[in-house]
Motif scaffolding. Structure first.
Motif, short mmCIF file in Angstrom:
data_model
loop_
_atom_site.label_atom_id
_atom_site.label_comp_id
_atom_site.label_asym_id
_atom_site.label_seq_id
_atom_site.Cartn_x
_atom_site.Cartn_y
_atom_site.Cartn_z
N ALA A 36 0.85 -1.19 0.00
CA ALA A 36 0.00 0.00 0.00
C ALA A 36 0.88 1.24 0.00
CB ALA A 36 -0.93 0.00 1.21
N VAL A 37 0.63 2.13 -0.94
CA VAL A 37 1.44 3.34 -1.09
C VAL A 37 0.53 4.56 -1.05
CG1 VAL A 37 3.10 4.55 -2.55
CG2 VAL A 37 3.02 2.05 -2.55
N ALA A 38 0.94 5.58 -0.34
CA ALA A 38 0.16 6.82 -0.26
C ALA A 38 0.33 7.62 -1.54
CB ALA A 38 0.61 7.63 0.95
N LEU A 39 -0.78 7.98 -2.17
CA LEU A 39 -0.73 8.83 -3.37
C LEU A 39 -0.85 10.31 -2.99
CD1 LEU A 39 -2.95 6.86 -5.91
CD2 LEU A 39 -0.46 6.89 -5.69
N SER A 40 -1.21 10.55 -1.75
CA SER A 40 -1.25 11.91 -1.22
C SER A 40 -0.95 11.78 0.26
CB SER A 40 -2.63 12.53 -1.43
OG SER A 40 -3.57 11.90 -0.56
N ASP A 41 -0.79 12.88 0.94
CA ASP A 41 -0.63 12.79 2.39
C ASP A 41 -1.88 12.16 2.96
OD1 ASP A 41 1.70 14.04 1.88
OD2 ASP A 41 1.28 15.87 2.99
N CYS A 42 -1.69 11.25 3.87
CA CYS A 42 -2.80 10.44 4.37
C CYS A 42 -2.87 10.44 5.89
CB CYS A 42 -2.67 8.99 3.91
SG CYS A 42 -2.92 8.75 2.15
N ASP A 43 -4.07 10.23 6.39
CA ASP A 43 -4.25 9.99 7.81
C ASP A 43 -4.97 8.66 7.97
OD1 ASP A 43 -4.21 10.89 10.66
OD2 ASP A 43 -6.38 10.75 10.41
N LEU A 44 -4.29 7.69 8.56
CA LEU A 44 -4.86 6.35 8.70
C LEU A 44 -5.10 6.02 10.16
CD1 LEU A 44 -2.66 4.25 6.22
CD2 LEU A 44 -4.58 5.77 5.74
N ILE A 45 -6.11 5.21 10.39
CA ILE A 45 -6.39 4.73 11.75
C ILE A 45 -5.85 3.31 11.87
CG2 ILE A 45 -8.18 4.22 13.44
CD1 ILE A 45 -9.97 6.21 11.99
N LEU A 46 -5.11 3.06 12.93
CA LEU A 46 -4.54 1.73 13.14
C LEU A 46 -5.51 0.84 13.90
CD1 LEU A 46 -0.89 2.57 14.30
CD2 LEU A 46 -1.77 2.18 12.00
N LEU A 47 -5.68 -0.36 13.39
CA LEU A 47 -6.47 -1.35 14.10
C LEU A 47 -5.60 -2.58 14.35
CD1 LEU A 47 -9.83 -1.38 12.05
CD2 LEU A 47 -9.19 0.11 13.93
N PRO A 48 -4.91 -2.61 15.47
CA PRO A 48 -4.08 -3.80 15.77
C PRO A 48 -4.97 -5.03 15.77
CG PRO A 48 -3.65 -2.01 17.31
CD PRO A 48 -4.85 -1.61 16.53
N PHE A 49 -4.61 -6.01 14.97
CA PHE A 49 -5.50 -7.15 14.75
C PHE A 49 -5.75 -7.94 16.03
CE2 PHE A 49 -6.50 -11.43 12.95
CZ PHE A 49 -7.69 -11.06 12.34
N LYS A 50 -4.69 -8.14 16.78
CA LYS A 50 -4.82 -8.85 18.05
C LYS A 50 -5.85 -8.17 18.94
CE LYS A 50 -1.73 -12.29 19.01
NZ LYS A 50 -1.35 -12.66 17.63
N LYS A 51 -5.67 -6.88 19.08
CA LYS A 51 -6.58 -6.09 19.90
C LYS A 51 -8.01 -6.22 19.39
CE LYS A 51 -7.02 -1.26 21.48
NZ LYS A 51 -6.40 0.09 21.34
N LEU A 52 -8.12 -6.24 18.08
CA LEU A 52 -9.43 -6.28 17.44
C LEU A 52 -10.15 -7.59 17.77
CD1 LEU A 52 -10.48 -4.04 15.62
CD2 LEU A 52 -9.97 -5.49 13.67
N THR A 53 -9.45 -8.70 17.63
CA THR A 53 -10.09 -9.98 17.90
C THR A 53 -10.39 -10.14 19.39
OG1 THR A 53 -7.88 -10.96 17.95
CG2 THR A 53 -9.13 -11.20 15.92
N ALA A 54 -9.51 -9.60 20.20
CA ALA A 54 -9.77 -9.65 21.64
C ALA A 54 -11.03 -8.87 21.97
CB ALA A 54 -8.57 -9.08 22.41
N LEU A 55 -11.16 -7.73 21.31
CA LEU A 55 -12.34 -6.89 21.52
C LEU A 55 -13.60 -7.59 21.04
CD1 LEU A 55 -10.88 -4.44 22.55
CD2 LEU A 55 -11.91 -3.12 20.71
#
Lengths: 287, 287
Positions: free
Chosen positions: A124-143
């Motif tokens: 995945a490459v940014a074509l412009s300046d980007c703001d992304l939200i991180l979803l740690p997968f481990k945390k996600l499944t635990a949740l």
DNA sequence: CGCGAGATTGACTCGGGTCAATAGTAGTGG
DNA sequence: CCACTACTATTGACCCGAGTCAATCTCGCG
């Protein structure tokens, strides 16, 4: 574009990911954390999120134009949601050729292809300046254990992505160059509209080469097709600025071949015409 | 094949699904129920399944050649796992043309594309008599609450499918007809091998037309390409019986164009050769 | 044994890829 | 500010891969 390839060649992504004090570190400015409800809203998923989601916070990270969010083969541990900006995801075949898979933008999820083998399958490459939200997968499944609705959100997002790719396969397998470009424009217009931008006038964030790769065409064919649409009045083109003039015609544009039933009849007329005015302009058939 | 199309035209699927006393009803014969562990084994997922899974039983259903498992737009409620038999999944475009998306066989999952909109996005048709395991989606998610490993199984399967489709997009977007057919054969051989069948000699379960649709080619091109491979000695072809003779060459077969750098040089030699022996057989370049 | 679906093969055409020349645009540095 | 460079886009000329159309062959089945 894609910046001076200083950023192209450095795999600083991992160091950028977690608590890098540099470009993504400050935790007070702007919006650097989102709760679960905001995440669901971004994904357009109407999951009834229950109580105190304020303690379930997800960190944001910024990427600059040209930076890689993740690369092929890199160990998978987090999913990303685009909060703002534009990216591309690509496959690299055995001899370096890029194949664009998607152009993620606001509300899209990245990294899902890493779940299976625990290594990202695409880049995945940014074509412009980007703001992304991180979803740690481990945390996600635990949740997921606590918040069942989250599980359904995940299924929904992955299934949606699967359907999108199916449509892509159908397009690559069955449509002419003109139809692919037409649908690409319509699809972009729709997505911009969904984000609140104008669907009638917008800027392409990617090169002709990237569009071509995405559509299974060469950059020349993309350029020519855009020019043809422009001449017919379906759109206006000025470099990366696209104006949609006849969205209906673009949506219903099909292969040329279907109008092949008259090929023989045309043949005679065509040969005769060629003697009179060789190199006559061709007319695209809509619907 | 595809049987007499009596079965093609009847949407009896829904009535077949649940407790139809007819073709799938008897609950004692053969193997009509599987537990969670067997399901995971089928999927090649090494999920440590905990205790008494004997009470978590999933029903089997049989489909005959030509029958539809589900159709586009049909309300989604269950996923399927292929226990035996061969199928195809297809998209139908706005004017009736089929686009083959996949050829599921033992261990593959069907119906995942229905999760997002709660309606199946594709159609699944049995190419041979099949035995499928039903996974009612509601039941599945409910089970996820108790057995966390199940959740990961689901994520893994969906992600795997996503990666597969990505590879498909890459192939359709970048490879020549020869390369597509070659990879298709190799992929089939691998899958047969994984099922314990011979990877050197097998029967195609689908028509040239279906292969062509899957690969974004016409049936004539598929037929011609198989014949060409046969002449070169890469494979043997007899109707639907395929013998793999040189798997390595098939795997590394690329576009012809890359050997285009010598096109001009070839041109002169070619024109000269044409005068001497017109209609000479063409040689495909491997690697 | 004839019928119909599928497969093979040939002749022809054309959509779109390839090669190449030109022009517009942006970023860099003097 | 303007040259200099590197990308990007447009356009034309040419040609080949694969689609189209059509004839023939094979095979399984009633």
């Amino acid at each position: 574009m894609l910046s001076t390839d200083t950023s192209e060649s450095r795999p600083t992504t991992t160091s950028t990911l977690h608590s890098s004090p540099m470009e993504a570190g400050r935790q007070r400015q702007g919006r650097l954390w989102s709760n679960l409800k905001e995440v669901c809203d971004l994904l357009h998923i109407t999951a009834a999120v229950s109580v105190n989601t304020e303690e379930l916070l997800f960190q944001h990270v910024q990427f600059k134009t040209g930076q890689r969010v993740h690369t092929i083969g890199q160990a998978f541990d987090t999913l990303y949601i685009v909060n703002s900006g534009f990216l591309k995801t690509v496959l690299i075949d055995e001899f370096g050729n890029e194949q664009v898979l998607s152009f993620p933008m606001k509300g899209d999820m990245l990294g899902v292809d890493g779940i299976h083998t625990r290594h990202y399958a695409s880049e995945a490459v940014a074509l412009s300046d980007c703001d992304l939200i991180l979803l740690p997968f481990k945390k996600l499944t635990a949740l997921g254990r606590v918040h069942m609705e989250l599980e359904n959100v995940m299924y929904g997002v992955m299934s949606r992505e699967l359907v999108r790719e199916q449509a892509m396969i159908g397009m690559l397998g069955a449509l002419s160059a003109e139809a692919r470009v037409a649908r690409f424009l319509v699809s972009l217009a729709d997505r911009f509209a969904a984000m609140g931008y104008s669907s009638k006038l917008f800027n392409l964030r990617m090169t002709r080469h990237e569009i071509g790769s995405y559509l299974g065409l060469t950059l020349e064919t993309v350029s020519r097709t855009l020019s043809a649409f422009n001449e017919i009045g379906l759109i206006t083109v000025d470099q990366r600025t696209i104006g949609i003039k006849d969205a209906e015609a673009l949506k219903t544009l099909r292969r040329l071949p279907p109008s092949r039933s008259r090929a023989k009849q045309n043949l005679a007329a065509k040969q005769k015409a060629e003697q009179e005015q060789p190199g006559d302009g061709q007319v695209l058939t809509a619907a």
